[in-house]
Motif scaffolding. Structure first.
Motif, PDB file in Angstrom:
ATOM      1  N   ALA A   1     -50.349 -20.661  24.891  1.00 25.53           N
ATOM      2  CA  ALA A   1     -51.012 -19.497  25.742  1.00 25.53           C
ATOM      3  C   ALA A   1     -51.186 -19.971  27.327  1.00 25.53           C
ATOM      4  CB  ALA A   1     -52.302 -19.084  25.144  1.00 25.53           C
ATOM      5  N   LEU A   2     -51.531 -21.432  27.344  1.00 19.94           N
ATOM      6  CA  LEU A   2     -51.568 -21.955  28.736  1.00 19.94           C
ATOM      7  C   LEU A   2     -50.095 -21.958  29.374  1.00 19.94           C
ATOM      8  CD1 LEU A   2     -54.078 -24.837  27.627  1.00 19.94           C
ATOM      9  CD2 LEU A   2     -54.472 -22.989  29.122  1.00 19.94           C
ATOM     10  N   ALA A   3     -49.171 -22.217  28.502  1.00 17.39           N
ATOM     11  CA  ALA A   3     -47.693 -22.274  29.039  1.00 17.39           C
ATOM     12  C   ALA A   3     -47.390 -20.801  29.658  1.00 17.39           C
ATOM     13  CB  ALA A   3     -46.698 -22.648  27.898  1.00 17.39           C
ATOM     14  N   ARG A   4     -47.798 -19.842  28.964  1.00 18.38           N
ATOM     15  CA  ARG A   4     -47.557 -18.517  29.415  1.00 18.38           C
ATOM     16  C   ARG A   4     -48.301 -18.223  30.642  1.00 18.38           C
ATOM     17  NH1 ARG A   4     -50.594 -14.696  26.721  1.00 18.38           N
ATOM     18  NH2 ARG A   4     -51.485 -13.989  28.958  1.00 18.38           N
ATOM     19  N   LEU A   5     -49.742 -18.624  30.657  1.00 14.70           N
ATOM     20  CA  LEU A   5     -50.453 -18.367  31.960  1.00 14.70           C
ATOM     21  C   LEU A   5     -49.919 -19.396  33.095  1.00 14.70           C
ATOM     22  CD1 LEU A   5     -53.831 -17.974  30.355  1.00 14.70           C
ATOM     23  CD2 LEU A   5     -52.658 -16.210  31.451  1.00 14.70           C
ATOM     24  N   ALA A   6     -49.247 -20.405  32.702  1.00 12.81           N
ATOM     25  CA  ALA A   6     -48.780 -21.551  33.776  1.00 12.81           C
ATOM     26  C   ALA A   6     -47.601 -20.685  34.406  1.00 12.81           C
ATOM     27  CB  ALA A   6     -48.772 -22.596  33.314  1.00 12.81           C
ATOM     28  N   ALA A   7     -46.736 -20.171  33.709  1.00 11.24           N
ATOM     29  CA  ALA A   7     -45.580 -19.555  34.142  1.00 11.24           C
ATOM     30  C   ALA A   7     -45.961 -18.484  35.204  1.00 11.24           C
ATOM     31  CB  ALA A   7     -44.887 -19.048  32.770  1.00 11.24           C
ATOM     32  N   GLU A   8     -46.839 -17.693  34.943  1.00 16.66           N
ATOM     33  CA  GLU A   8     -47.537 -16.744  35.583  1.00 16.66           C
ATOM     34  C   GLU A   8     -48.135 -16.977  36.932  1.00 16.66           C
ATOM     35  OE1 GLU A   8     -49.670 -14.271  32.704  1.00 16.66           O
ATOM     36  OE2 GLU A   8     -47.939 -13.537  31.693  1.00 16.66           O
ATOM     37  N   ASN A   9     -48.885 -18.165  36.893  1.00 12.45           N
ATOM     38  CA  ASN A   9     -49.773 -18.502  37.729  1.00 12.45           C
ATOM     39  C   ASN A   9     -49.400 -20.004  38.617  1.00 12.45           C
ATOM     40  OD1 ASN A   9     -51.277 -16.197  37.178  1.00 12.45           O
ATOM     41  ND2 ASN A   9     -52.300 -17.353  35.759  1.00 12.45           N
ATOM     42  N   ARG A  10     -48.383 -20.805  38.310  1.00 11.21           N
ATOM     43  CA  ARG A  10     -48.207 -22.044  38.692  1.00 11.21           C
ATOM     44  C   ARG A  10     -47.824 -21.746  40.239  1.00 11.21           C
ATOM     45  NH1 ARG A  10     -43.691 -21.562  40.943  1.00 11.21           N
ATOM     46  NH2 ARG A  10     -41.705 -20.753  39.751  1.00 11.21           N
ATOM     47  N   SER A  11     -48.286 -22.811  40.802  1.00 12.02           N
ATOM     48  CA  SER A  11     -48.016 -22.900  42.430  1.00 12.02           C
ATOM     49  C   SER A  11     -46.748 -23.847  42.324  1.00 12.02           C
ATOM     50  CB  SER A  11     -48.901 -23.668  43.135  1.00 12.02           C
ATOM     51  OG  SER A  11     -49.033 -24.978  42.741  1.00 12.02           O
ATOM     52  N   GLU A  12     -46.098 -23.854  43.520  1.00 12.49           N
ATOM     53  CA  GLU A  12     -44.874 -24.686  43.862  1.00 12.49           C
ATOM     54  C   GLU A  12     -45.032 -25.803  43.579  1.00 12.49           C
ATOM     55  OE1 GLU A  12     -41.711 -23.153  43.849  1.00 12.49           O
ATOM     56  OE2 GLU A  12     -42.579 -21.285  43.795  1.00 12.49           O
ATOM     57  N   GLU A  13     -46.088 -26.369  43.967  1.00 13.35           N
ATOM     58  CA  GLU A  13     -46.434 -27.983  43.587  1.00 13.35           C
ATOM     59  C   GLU A  13     -46.488 -28.234  42.131  1.00 13.35           C
ATOM     60  OE1 GLU A  13     -48.276 -25.699  45.677  1.00 13.35           O
ATOM     61  OE2 GLU A  13     -47.040 -26.450  47.567  1.00 13.35           O
ATOM     62  N   GLU A  14     -47.229 -27.370  41.501  1.00 17.44           N
ATOM     63  CA  GLU A  14     -47.531 -27.822  40.165  1.00 17.44           C
ATOM     64  C   GLU A  14     -46.063 -27.635  39.576  1.00 17.44           C
ATOM     65  OE1 GLU A  14     -51.996 -25.895  39.873  1.00 17.44           O
ATOM     66  OE2 GLU A  14     -50.113 -24.719  39.646  1.00 17.44           O
ATOM     67  N   LEU A  15     -45.367 -26.755  39.913  1.00 16.81           N
ATOM     68  CA  LEU A  15     -43.941 -26.939  39.132  1.00 16.81           C
ATOM     69  C   LEU A  15     -43.269 -28.063  39.795  1.00 16.81           C
ATOM     70  CD1 LEU A  15     -41.350 -25.452  37.831  1.00 16.81           C
ATOM     71  CD2 LEU A  15     -41.059 -24.426  39.906  1.00 16.81           C
ATOM     72  N   ALA A  16     -43.181 -28.481  40.857  1.00 12.50           N
ATOM     73  CA  ALA A  16     -42.451 -29.902  41.102  1.00 12.50           C
ATOM     74  C   ALA A  16     -43.294 -30.892  40.497  1.00 12.50           C
ATOM     75  CB  ALA A  16     -42.638 -29.911  42.766  1.00 12.50           C
ATOM     76  N   GLN A  17     -44.409 -31.038  40.326  1.00 13.66           N
ATOM     77  CA  GLN A  17     -45.159 -31.945  39.648  1.00 13.66           C
ATOM     78  C   GLN A  17     -44.685 -31.927  37.930  1.00 13.66           C
ATOM     79  OE1 GLN A  17     -49.313 -31.897  40.029  1.00 13.66           O
ATOM     80  NE2 GLN A  17     -49.686 -33.657  38.872  1.00 13.66           N
ATOM     81  N   LEU A  18     -44.663 -30.956  37.665  1.00 18.60           N
ATOM     82  CA  LEU A  18     -43.928 -30.921  36.094  1.00 18.60           C
ATOM     83  C   LEU A  18     -42.729 -31.396  35.922  1.00 18.60           C
ATOM     84  CD1 LEU A  18     -45.384 -27.282  34.981  1.00 18.60           C
ATOM     85  CD2 LEU A  18     -46.175 -29.464  33.948  1.00 18.60           C
ATOM     86  N   ARG A  19     -41.946 -30.948  36.892  1.00 18.60           N
ATOM     87  CA  ARG A  19     -40.539 -31.372  36.861  1.00 18.60           C
ATOM     88  C   ARG A  19     -40.385 -33.126  37.025  1.00 18.60           C
ATOM     89  NH1 ARG A  19     -37.887 -26.222  39.821  1.00 18.60           N
ATOM     90  NH2 ARG A  19     -36.539 -25.706  37.968  1.00 18.60           N
ATOM     91  N   ALA A  20     -41.189 -33.575  38.105  1.00 19.20           N
ATOM     92  CA  ALA A  20     -41.145 -34.833  38.278  1.00 19.20           C
ATOM     93  C   ALA A  20     -41.717 -35.742  36.972  1.00 19.20           C
ATOM     94  CB  ALA A  20     -42.174 -35.335  39.377  1.00 19.20           C
ATOM     95  N   LEU A  21     -42.559 -35.112  36.340  1.00 21.52           N
ATOM     96  CA  LEU A  21     -43.528 -35.715  35.171  1.00 21.52           C
ATOM     97  C   LEU A  21     -42.552 -35.898  34.031  1.00 21.52           C
ATOM     98  CD1 LEU A  21     -47.007 -34.471  35.326  1.00 21.52           C
ATOM     99  CD2 LEU A  21     -46.602 -36.807  35.274  1.00 21.52           C
ATOM    100  N   ASN A  22     -41.644 -34.916  34.040  1.00 26.09           N
ATOM    101  CA  ASN A  22     -40.600 -34.953  32.722  1.00 26.09           C
ATOM    102  C   ASN A  22     -39.515 -35.512  33.132  1.00 26.09           C
ATOM    103  OD1 ASN A  22     -40.434 -34.088  29.929  1.00 26.09           O
ATOM    104  ND2 ASN A  22     -38.818 -32.583  30.752  1.00 26.09           N
ATOM    105  N   ASP A  23     -39.192 -35.867  34.387  1.00 23.72           N
ATOM    106  CA  ASP A  23     -37.942 -36.484  34.727  1.00 23.72           C
ATOM    107  C   ASP A  23     -38.515 -37.901  34.456  1.00 23.72           C
ATOM    108  OD1 ASP A  23     -36.486 -34.729  35.407  1.00 23.72           O
ATOM    109  OD2 ASP A  23     -36.866 -34.819  37.687  1.00 23.72           O
ATOM    110  N   ALA A  24     -39.838 -38.404  34.715  1.00 26.66           N
ATOM    111  CA  ALA A  24     -40.103 -39.709  34.459  1.00 26.66           C
ATOM    112  C   ALA A  24     -39.997 -39.973  32.913  1.00 26.66           C
ATOM    113  CB  ALA A  24     -41.506 -39.953  35.040  1.00 26.66           C
ATOM    114  N   LEU A  25     -40.688 -38.914  32.390  1.00 25.21           N
ATOM    115  CA  LEU A  25     -40.665 -39.093  30.788  1.00 25.21           C
ATOM    116  C   LEU A  25     -38.968 -39.382  30.254  1.00 25.21           C
ATOM    117  CD1 LEU A  25     -43.135 -38.876  29.152  1.00 25.21           C
ATOM    118  CD2 LEU A  25     -42.592 -36.349  28.764  1.00 25.21           C
TER     119      LEU A  25
END
Lengths: 253, 253
Positions: free
Chosen positions: B120-144
């Motif tokens: 449910a959080l993922a769904r809400l994140a998709a609807e509400n995320r900012s560009e910064e948060e999206l970038a952060q998610l990408r960066a974190l997973n890249d690092a992973l």
DNA sequence: GGTATCCAATGGTTTGACAATTAAAAGCCC
DNA sequence: GGGCTTTTAATTGTCAAACCATTGGATACC
């Protein structure tokens, strides 16, 4: 990069343990591990004074902490005393309610939480329900179809129906959380007028569809239909979602 | 049917209000309504004694209650005192943890709750995320994706990724509940060995798929993929789900 | 047998004192 | 002035010793 970058500091923040905190911690541990069973009477305050070597005031503060946590209950009088209890869904509701209220979380968030949890409960209920519970759900919704119900009776039956689904889900944690969403959060909500026969009929039909899925043990369908119901209910001016809140719980506990 | 059947009894159970309870109630109300703002210093214990007319012991018990509830914090020393606070996700985690532990709820129920809330959080994140948060998610997973990470670093980044989704969801209640599922429940879990490159790769890919959906603002897909991820992760021997638990939260708060 | 009273153990509450803690403020040395 | 040590005042922490209030069984009474 230095080795110390973003590592734990050398020392944790030194926090002096208060005596009442230590005593509360000891008792809490022994309660949570089950070493002291639920229903057991703890030593009286005066005995705890002797056992711990602390003053009565400190002992009382420790007991007060555990009482707020829902781990003990203390009553005066001979044959009273301090007995071990389990935190129940009501204390969960209180806590969640304070969390929401103190943070001024908008109603939207509680609604989203409910719309998340309740469909999941429906799915689990479909997978785990007993025959008795299924029969009860049918009976409750049948009763709900009676157009002569007064408003309060309708709301009570409706609440019982939702509550039965929670029980049938066999997940006490999610059940307690749903209960908290429904009861712990709206302290001063207006009991807004809703007695629209159309809405009642819609609720009746939606419940029926959910029950069908639960009867067929079709978890996915139950979840989907419950979600549609809960969301629709909110869209209709929050009738279903809010009018429950000023009511008492259906049964004991 | 009698009119009295299943009605409220004539009198509620009369419970004598203890003095500390009354005082705690007064302060609690004024804190929860916002009349006393967060960060404000309450009157000192001795001032509360004067204001309330109660003894110091009773005042202290009231303060202790509010402290357990997470509504105030009290520190000794000059410029110490009793300051108003907000219950945070940690206190939520503590409470939920005690609820679970004292009731001996099986791990299954916590897992089900997590598998309900996180998608449910993922769904809400998709609807509400900012560009910064999206970038952060990408960066974190890249690092992973870096195969040279040690075990702890991998777990920390993983946790941060999940935590970022919670933030992006813009639902503090569900976020706190997920935090409680992840942190409040497993006190003495073994830090089971998991360092399987295949599992890491699977986690990396699953995260990637979720992030794609979040990038596309496709809530349904994000929810579906996250659910698959969380469920799969449990099936793999709880690696992902449990090894997070012995860690500290990523940032401050 | 029923009713009223007593009684003992428990938590509830008060009072008054002293200890420990904390961080600003003051003093001191260089 | 700058960098220390010491002082100091306000706060919570803790203890001790009473007495009050509540409760429900035990007892006495009729």
């Amino acid at each position: 990069m230095e080795q110390t970058a973003r590592r734990k500091p050398i020392v944790e923040r030194v926090s002096v343990q208060k005596s009442y905190d230590v005593l509360a911690g000891q008792l809490r541990d022994r309660i949570l591990t089950g070493e002291i069973a639920v229903g057991t009477r703890l030593p009286s305050e005066r005995e705890l004074v002797e056992l711990s070597g602390l003053s009565r005031g400190s002992v009382r503060e420790a007991v007060r902490m555990l009482e707020v946590e829902g781990l003990v209950q203390s009553r005066p009088g001979r044959y009273g005393g301090i007995v071990v209890t389990q935190p129940d869904k009501k204390s969960m509701a209180r806590f969640v309610g304070q969390f929401v209220q103190s943070r001024r979380l908008p109603l939207r968030m509680i609604q989203e939480a409910r719309e998340t949890i309740e469909p999941a409960l429906a799915r689990l209920a479909a997978e785990n329900r007993s025959e008795e519970e299924l029969a009860q759900l049918r009976a409750l919704n049948d009763a709900l179809g009676d157009p002569n119900l007064d408003r309060e009776a309708f709301a009570r039956l409706n609440l019982q129906w939702h509550s039965t689904i929670a029980v049938a889900s066999r997940n006490d944690l999610l059940s307690a959380l749903l209960y908290a969403m429904s009861h712990g959060v709206f302290a001063q909500t207006i009991d807004d007028a809703y007695d629209n026969p159309e809405i009642r009929a819609a609720v009746f039909r939606a419940h029926g569809r959910v029950v069908e899925a639960i009867a067929a043990r079709d978890g996915a369908a139950a979840q989907r239909r419950m979600e549609r119901h809960v969301v629709a209910t909110r869209a209709m001016g929050r009738d279903d979602g809010r009018s429950e809140l000023s009511l008492d719980p259906p049964g004991p506990d």
